[in-house]
Scaffold this active site. Structure first.
Site, PDB file in Angstrom:
ATOM      1  N   TYR A   1      -8.953   5.405   8.027  1.00 13.06           N
ATOM      2  CA  TYR A   1      -9.020   5.801   9.435  1.00 13.06           C
ATOM      3  C   TYR A   1     -10.065   6.911   9.521  1.00 13.06           C
ATOM      4  O   TYR A   1      -9.881   7.972   8.915  1.00 13.06           O
ATOM      5  CB  TYR A   1      -7.673   6.347   9.914  1.00 13.06           C
ATOM      6  CG  TYR A   1      -6.603   5.294  10.133  1.00 13.06           C
ATOM      7  CD1 TYR A   1      -5.943   4.698   9.065  1.00 13.06           C
ATOM      8  CD2 TYR A   1      -6.254   4.907  11.425  1.00 13.06           C
ATOM      9  CE1 TYR A   1      -4.970   3.740   9.270  1.00 13.06           C
ATOM     10  CE2 TYR A   1      -5.270   3.948  11.643  1.00 13.06           C
ATOM     11  CZ  TYR A   1      -4.628   3.371  10.569  1.00 13.06           C
ATOM     12  OH  TYR A   1      -3.666   2.429  10.772  1.00 13.06           O
TER      13      TYR A   1
ATOM     14  N   HIS B   1       0.843  -1.198   0.000  1.00 12.41           N
ATOM     15  CA  HIS B   1       0.000   0.000   0.000  1.00 12.41           C
ATOM     16  C   HIS B   1       0.877   1.247   0.000  1.00 12.41           C
ATOM     17  O   HIS B   1       1.837   1.336   0.745  1.00 12.41           O
ATOM     18  CB  HIS B   1      -0.900   0.020   1.251  1.00 12.41           C
ATOM     19  CG  HIS B   1      -2.070  -0.910   1.146  1.00 12.41           C
ATOM     20  ND1 HIS B   1      -3.150  -0.847   1.981  1.00 12.41           N
ATOM     21  CD2 HIS B   1      -2.341  -1.922   0.283  1.00 12.41           C
ATOM     22  CE1 HIS B   1      -4.030  -1.779   1.649  1.00 12.41           C
ATOM     23  NE2 HIS B   1      -3.552  -2.444   0.624  1.00 12.41           N
TER      24      HIS B   1
ATOM     25  N   PRO C   1      -3.260  -0.135  19.082  1.00 12.23           N
ATOM     26  CA  PRO C   1      -2.995  -0.571  17.706  1.00 12.23           C
ATOM     27  C   PRO C   1      -3.216   0.479  16.626  1.00 12.23           C
ATOM     28  O   PRO C   1      -2.961   0.211  15.454  1.00 12.23           O
ATOM     29  CB  PRO C   1      -3.971  -1.744  17.528  1.00 12.23           C
ATOM     30  CG  PRO C   1      -5.038  -1.521  18.532  1.00 12.23           C
ATOM     31  CD  PRO C   1      -4.425  -0.795  19.673  1.00 12.23           C
TER      32      PRO C   1
END
Ligand SMILES: Cc1cc2nc3c(=O)[nH]c(=O)nc-3n(C[C@H](O)[C@H](O)[C@H](O)COP(=O)(O)OP(=O)(O)OC[C@H]3O[C@@H](n4cnc5c(N)ncnc54)[C@H](O)[C@@H]3O)c2cc1C
Length: 391
Positions: free
Chosen positions: A201, A72, A294
């Protein structure tokens, strides 16, 4: 038994350390409390930094990444009505790879078995001893119930947050730092093609959400939930509805495709560091020494970086009784650990709803800056794609 390095824990840190040591002609024996199948099936991290990929490739562990990994260039950052792409390759010249921890673990187990290395699974009562001497050992009870003892030059504590190694350092000889966040992640694995080409996100007034993936047919998604949330409170429909809202289903025509949920778990969010990462002949690596929330995708990468530093240090100790690198190990590793601790805390704080409206405005101001300023974007990209292992 006698070996060069006794390793407690057969997660990524322990098995990769055994692999790196073997490449250098150093013997090790690994002791693991769980069954091999249990360790292999744990659904955890999924993003490899470029330096982790470079390291794994350089030691013959890159074939799986080449075949099944997905490179990515960056990530999407969004909030209601706006989605921005940060291109790490353009910004800092480095990419990341989607390659699940289960796949990393499978590659490590395959390499370990091909080389015939000794790993004791289903071991109980593992404990390190005589750590302040030159002759440490690890005792344990093997799967058959027999008491075992491994004498070694050094012990590597790669046994995660709840293993015996961290606690083997006397209280008066360690410092610990901890932050517990007031929210958790509800994570799901779903048999459905990802609805995005790169990770999303998402900041949202209802709480953070994230769209990740494990392969072309398996999606991994997360929702911010309150601490103490029970999985049973989140039937599948409720999860997909919340994900659609928070990830912006319908925004500019983007669609979230739901699918069969195959795994659901709640992950509490915590930052933790124990220093030093060494006590006599015991060396801590990975989650045994530190935990990150995380959000920054750092836990697995930090474990890899720790053992990349530790392996040559133990090589010098075993072969030449040269202590320069083992003496430097803790300070060197902690520099990178604290950088990643800060980045993980920063990403977490920027994206999760605290309930305070002032915090929300600060978060949006930060998100606008990171997505509109080249300097802001490059800072995020440099940390996310990963700093050099010896940083
Ligand atoms: C539940 C969970 C979910 C996570 N999810 C994500 C995520 O979604 N994204 C992300 O980026 N990161 C995630 N992480 C972080 C990442 O998976 C860890 O940072 C990574 O596994 C660290 O590797 P490690 O080898 O140091 O520790 P571990 O993988 O924890 O391995 C430690 C090993 O030691 C063994 N062990 C423990 N006690 C003993 C004992 N007494 N005797 C012998 N062996 C013992 C354990 O069974 C384990 O196999 C998650 C971590 C956890 C715990």
């Amino acid at each position: 038994m006698r070996t060069d390095v006794a390793i407690i824990g057969a997660g990524p840190a322990g098995l990769l350390l055994a692999h790196l040591l073997a490449q250098d002609g150093i013997e090790s024996i690994v002791v693991e409390s769980r069954a091999k199948e249990y360790v292999a099936a744990r659904i955890r991290a999924g993003i490899l930094e470029s330096s982790s990929v470079d390291l794994l490739r350089s030691v013959g562990l890159g074939a799986g990444i080449e075949a099944q990994g997905d490179e990515h260039r960056g990530i999407y950052l969004q909030w209601p009505s706006e989605r921005h792409h940060l291109d790490f390759v353009d910004l800092v010249g480095r990419s990341v790879w989607v390659y699940g921890q289960t796949q990393v673990q499978a590659d490590l187990v395959a390499a370990s078995e091909a080389a015939g290395r000794q790993v004791y699974y289903d071991a109980s009562d593992a404990a390190p001893h005589h750590l302040d001497t030159d002759h440490p050992c690890v005792t344990f009870t093997d799967a058959g119930g027999a008491a075992q003892r491994i004498d070694a030059v050094a012990v590597a504590g790669c046994d995660g947050s709840f293993g015996p190694s961290r606690a083997a350092v006397p209280d008066d000889q360690r410092d610990t730092w901890e932050r517990v966040y007031p929210y958790s992640w509800l994570g799901i694995l779903a048999d459905v093609a990802p609805s995005t080409d790169e990770l999303i996100y998402a900041w949202h007034p209802d709480g953070f959400a994230m769209h990740s993936m494990r392969s072309a047919t398996v999606s991994r998604l997360y929702l911010q939930v309150p601490n103490g949330t029970a999985v049973a409170d989140w039937p599948d429909d409720r999860i997909w509805t919340a994900l659609a809202t928070r990830l912006g289903h319908g925004q500019d025509g983007w669609q979230l495709t739901p699918g069969l949920i195959t795994d659901k778990s709640v992950l509490p969010m915590r930052s933790f560091v124990q220093s030093p990462m060494r006590h006599g002949r015991l060396f801590l690596a990975g989650d045994a020494a530190h935990t990150v929330p995380p959000t920054g995708a750092k836990g697995l990468n930090l474990a890899i970086a720790d053992v990349a530093l530790l392996a040559p240090a133990l090589g010098d100790l075993v072969r030449k009784s040269d202590t320069a690198l083992v003496d430097a190990y803790s300070d060197t590793a902690l520099r990178r650990v604290w950088r990643c601790e800060h980045f993980s805390w920063w990403m977490t704080s920027m994206l999760h709803i605290s309930g305070d409206p002032f915090d929300a405005q600060l978060q949006l101001a930060q998100l606008r800056w990171v997505t509109s300023s080249a300097a802001g974007a490059a800072g995020l990209a440099e940390n996310y794609a990963g700093l050099p292992i010896g940083f």
